[in-house]
Scaffold this active site. Structure first.
Site, short mmCIF file in Angstrom:
data_model
loop_
_atom_site.label_atom_id
_atom_site.label_comp_id
_atom_site.label_asym_id
_atom_site.label_seq_id
_atom_site.Cartn_x
_atom_site.Cartn_y
_atom_site.Cartn_z
N SER A 44 0.91 -1.01 0.03
CA SER A 44 0.02 -0.10 -0.17
C SER A 44 0.87 1.23 0.03
O SER A 44 1.87 1.25 0.51
CB SER A 44 -0.89 0.01 1.34
N GLU A 95 0.43 3.57 1.77
CA GLU A 95 0.39 4.00 3.27
C GLU A 95 1.60 3.60 3.86
O GLU A 95 2.17 4.19 4.65
CB GLU A 95 -0.69 3.36 3.93
N TYR A 103 -2.09 0.65 10.04
CA TYR A 103 -2.31 0.14 9.01
C TYR A 103 -0.75 0.20 8.15
O TYR A 103 -0.33 -1.01 7.66
CB TYR A 103 -3.26 0.53 8.31
#
Length: 335
Positions: free
Chosen positions: A135, A137, A159
């Site tokens: 991701s 992120e 996350y």
């Protein structure tokens, strides 16, 4: 894989948005597809209903197996039995906002779940090729935009931290144990199959309900937040291409363009002939404790090596989602 035999793949998270699109793609390419299904996922299997209802596919080329990623014995037994050519690891707690409320389970499932899977695959012969859905992120608050595979990892959410761990583990196993293992560093990708708790789907469902007279207002957090949004169907094509490449590597999968939540609102409400300013309010409860800065991806590596590029632009994606929710909600409420 034996000559002229049907290629096989196993997908974790097959009942999710990406898993369902990937299952369709692999089936269209002649694969035998196995999916790991959590016993608690019964309520979200509708993304696969059109496949499991097809007698020519289900239990002939598509097989679903109950297992939990923390149940090592069951997963090991399944992989030993199936012996897939490719493994697509898509499962995980994928809601960034929720990860602040459930950080331990997020890290256990997303981080440790990936490590457990790698350890099982380490002993499987012949070893399957592996795709891990990473991701954007993991970059958190990058110093520069757009980000590439060389951008330093700096997560700012539970996350993101969990995905960073998993991503680095995939790299370690690739280098230390000669795994054909790739990280698909995916930026935000949406579709009509996106979970209803995500802001994009929350918006499109609300737009449909407002248009149909079933809802009056929509409350959101930071409408100035910007994301690099693509179509999930395009992104699973990139995942498949990674495992067909002649060598394992990591690839940023992104559109290279960023848009604000406000822009998403404008297109979504415009699709039904309404002005978003008349219906949207701001609620501080929906602001995250920490949020990422400008995440926009540089997918030139994927374009150059895999011949991949996104096929669906941002306005088309938003309109697709609104039309789908309009049709679905109208059907739900029909007498």
């Amino acid at each position: 894989m034996a000559a002229n035999s049907m290629p096989s793949a196993l997908i974790t998270g097959i009942t999710g948005q990406d898993g369902s699109y990937l299952a369709e793609l692999l089936l269209s390419k002649g694969y035998q597809v196995h999916g790991i299904v959590r016993r608690s996922s019964n309520t979200v299997r509708q993304r696969l209903d059109h496949l499991t209802a097809d007698a020519e596919i289900y239990d002939k080329r598509l097989f679903l197996h109950y297992a939990e990623l923390d149940d090592i014995t069951t997963v090991r037994r399944l992989l030993t039995k199936v012996r897939p050519d490719e493994v697509y690891h898509l499962a995980g707690q994928t809601h960034v906002g929720a990860s602040f409320e459930i950080p331990e389970s997020t890290c256990d499932f997303t981080a440790m779940g990936t490590l457990r899977l790698l350890e099982i695959l380490r002993d499987i012969e012949p070893r399957p090729k592996v795709l891990h859905a990473s991701s954007s992120e993991i970059f958190g608050r990058p110093l520069a935009a757009p980000q590439s595979e060389a951008t330093p990892i700096n997560p700012v959410t539970p996350y993101g931290v969990a995905k960073a761990f998993a991503t680095q583990m995939v790299r370690v196993y690739r280098e230390a144990f000669d795994f054909f293992a790739c990280n698909a560093i995916c930026y935000n990708h949406e579709s009509p199959r996106r979970g209803e708790s995500f802001v994009t789907r929350k918006i499109t469902r609300s737009v449909a309900k407002i248009k149909l007279g079933l809802q009056d207002r929509l409350l959101l957090g930071n409408v100035d937040a910007r994301r690099d949004w693509g179509f999930a169907g395009d992104y699973v094509d990139a995942m498949w291409r990674m495992l067909q490449h002649d060598s394992a590597d990591d690839f940023v999968i992104a559109t290279g363009q960023d848009h604000s939540v406000k822009e998403f609102l404008e297109i979504a409400f415009d699709e039904v002939g309404l002005d978003w300013n008349d219906f949207v309010g701001i609620d501080p409860r929906y602001f995250r404790p920490t949020d990422v800065d400008l995440l926009v991806g540089d997918s030139s590596h994927a374009r150059d090596c895999l011949g991949w590029k996104p096929q669906t632009d941002f306005p088309a994606l938003v309109r697709m989602m609104v039309r789908s929710d309009l049709a679905a909600i109208a059907k739900e409420t029909a007498v």
